[in-house]
Design an enzyme around this catalytic site. Structure first.
Site, PDB file in Angstrom:
ATOM      1  N   TYR A 118       0.949  -1.484   0.520  1.00  0.00           N
ATOM      2  CA  TYR A 118       0.110   0.200   0.116  1.00  0.00           C
ATOM      3  C   TYR A 118       1.178   1.030   0.112  1.00  0.00           C
ATOM      4  O   TYR A 118       1.489   1.475   0.678  1.00  0.00           O
ATOM      5  CB  TYR A 118      -0.744  -0.226   1.264  1.00  0.00           C
ATOM      6  CG  TYR A 118      -1.911  -1.567   0.962  1.00  0.00           C
ATOM      7  CD1 TYR A 118      -1.875  -2.079   0.279  1.00  0.00           C
ATOM      8  CD2 TYR A 118      -2.985  -1.077   2.636  1.00  0.00           C
ATOM      9  CE1 TYR A 118      -2.820  -2.900   0.329  1.00  0.00           C
ATOM     10  CE2 TYR A 118      -3.686  -2.337   2.346  1.00  0.00           C
ATOM     11  CZ  TYR A 118      -3.864  -3.576   1.375  1.00  0.00           C
ATOM     12  OH  TYR A 118      -4.998  -3.928   1.410  1.00  0.00           O
ATOM     13  N   LEU A 274     -22.147   0.435  -2.239  1.00  0.00           N
ATOM     14  CA  LEU A 274     -23.076  -0.411  -0.406  1.00  0.00           C
ATOM     15  C   LEU A 274     -22.836   0.614   0.119  1.00  0.00           C
ATOM     16  O   LEU A 274     -24.170   1.017   0.752  1.00  0.00           O
ATOM     17  CB  LEU A 274     -22.926  -1.337  -0.285  1.00  0.00           C
ATOM     18  CG  LEU A 274     -22.963  -2.619  -1.123  1.00  0.00           C
ATOM     19  CD1 LEU A 274     -22.657  -3.980   0.055  1.00  0.00           C
ATOM     20  CD2 LEU A 274     -24.392  -2.570  -1.719  1.00  0.00           C
TER      21      LEU A 274
END
Length: 311
Positions: A118, A274
Site C-alpha cells: 500500500y 453499498l
C-alpha cells in the site's frame, strides 16, 4: 458492514479494495493489478534491508502470548493511505488521515489494516507516525491494533524473504505487528511463506499470523502446516459483502468457522457501491466506473432494490 451478528468469528473491515464484484472480473482485475504492482515494487521491496535499529525486530523479545487474538468488530483499511495509482493519494491530505486515526482511537476502534504494497510502504509509515504522535500514554498506544501483509511476489521464494519484509514493516510501523498476513497465495512458494510467517512469530516480530485471499484447500493446508510448529493460524482476510457472497456459497466461510479463524471481510461496502453515494449519473472515477455501469445497467433492477432495502 458489521456481520458479527450472524457469524461471531467474523470481523468486518471497511477496506478499500481493487476486487471486482463478480468472480471473472475480480480475477482479471487482480491479475492486471498484480502485474503493475510487481513492476512498481521491484526496486522498493527487493532492496536490501536497512541497517538494524531499535525497532528492527531482532532486538525484541519473542512474545509468549498463546491466547486468541482479540480484534475489534470493525476496522479501517489503509490501502488508500499512500496509493496514488488507484486511490489518487495526495500527501497534502495527510492531516485529514491523521484526524481519521485520532477519531478511531477516541472510539476504541483503532484497528488498521495495511500492507507493504500500500503506497509501497507509505501506508505503514503514516500509521506508525500517527500512532507515535497521537498516543501519549502506554494505554493509548496499546489501544491501537495493526494488521499488515507480506506481498507474495514472484522473486520472493524463500522463508527469509518473509522475515526480511516483516522487519521492514516493523521499522515503518515502529512496533511489533499485531497480525501479519500473507497477502495472497502464489503457485510455488506457499509452504516457504508459511514457514516464514512462523519464523516472524517465533522471533517476536508479530503477535499473530494470518492469510488473505485464501480458498478452502489453501487455508486448510496453511492451518495444518502452522499447527506442526505449535502456531495458531488466526485469520483469513477475504472479500465479502452483500454484493459478493462467494465465500458463503462455496463453503469458505464454513471452513474458517470450523478451523476457528477470524474472517476479516474486506470491501464489505463493495468498493463504496453499498453506501448509496453513487448512481448511474454519478459514478466513481478510475476502474470502479466500469463496475458501476454494470451494476446500474442490471435489467432486473436487483441492485437498486438492494439499495432501497438497505435504506
Amino acid at each position: 458492514a458489521n456481520m458479527r451478528a450472524s457469524h461471531p468469528f467474523l470481523v468486518s473491515l471497511l477496506l478499500c479494495s481493487v476486487d471486482a464484484l463478480s468472480l471473472p472480473k475480480r480475477r482479471d482485475f487482480l491479475a492486471t493489478s498484480a502485474s503493475s504492482a510487481a513492476a512498481l515494487a521491484t526496486d522498493v521491496l527487493a532492496s536490501p534491508i536497512p541497517s538494524a535499529s531499535a525497532s528492527d525486530g531482532d532486538t525484541l523479545q519473542p512474545l509468549t502470548t498463546t491466547s486468541k487474538l482479540q480484534l475489534p468488530p470493525i476496522g479501517l483499511g489503509a490501502w488508500a493511505w499512500g496509493d496514488a495509482i488507484f486511490w489518487k493519494y495526495d500527501p497534502r491530505n495527510d492531516e485529514d488521515l491523521k484526524k481519521v486515526f485520532e477519531y478511531a482511537l477516541s472510539q476504541n476502534l483503532a484497528f488498521f489494516d495495511t500492507a507493504e504494497l500500500y503506497g509501497l510502504g507509505r501506508s505503514e509509515d503514516l500509521i506508525g507516525r500517527f500512532r507515535k504522535e497521537l498516543c501519549k500514554t502506554e494505554e493509548e498506544y496499546n489501544k491501537v491494533t495493526v494488521a499488515s501483509k507480506f506481498a507474495a511476489l514472484p522473486w520472493r521464494s524463500k522463508r527469509e524473504d518473509v522475515v526480511n519484509a516483516c522487519k521492514k514493516s516493523v521499522q515503518r510501523l515502529g512496533s511489533p505487528i499485531d497480525l501479519y498476513q500473507i497477502h495472497f497465495p502464489n503457485s510455488w512458494s506457499n509452504e516457504e511463506y508459511w514457514d516464514g510467517i512462523a519464523d516472524c512469530y517465533d522471533r517476536g516480530l508479530v503477535k499473530a499470523v494470518g492469510v488473505s485471499n485464501y480458498g478452502v484447500e489453501a487455508v486448510r493446508a496453511c492451518h495444518a502446516k502452522l499447527a506442526q510448529r505449535g502456531i495458531r493460524l488466526a485469520s483469513n482476510q477475504i472479500q465479502l459483502s452483500l454484493l459478493y457472497r462467494w465465500p458463503i456459497d462455496n463453503g469458505l466461510l464454513d471452513t474458517c468457522a470450523e478451523l476457528e479463524l477470524d474472517v476479516l471481510s474486506y470491501s464489505p461496502l463493495a468498493l463504496g457501491f453499498l453506501t448509496g453515494k453513487y448512481s448511474k449519473d454519478n459514478l466513481p472515477s478510475g476502474p470502479r466506473a466500469n463496475l458501476g455501469k454494470d451494476l446500474f445497467a442490471a435489467e432486473d433492477g436487483s441492485y437498486d432494490k438492494l439499495l432501497a432495502t438497505m435504506n
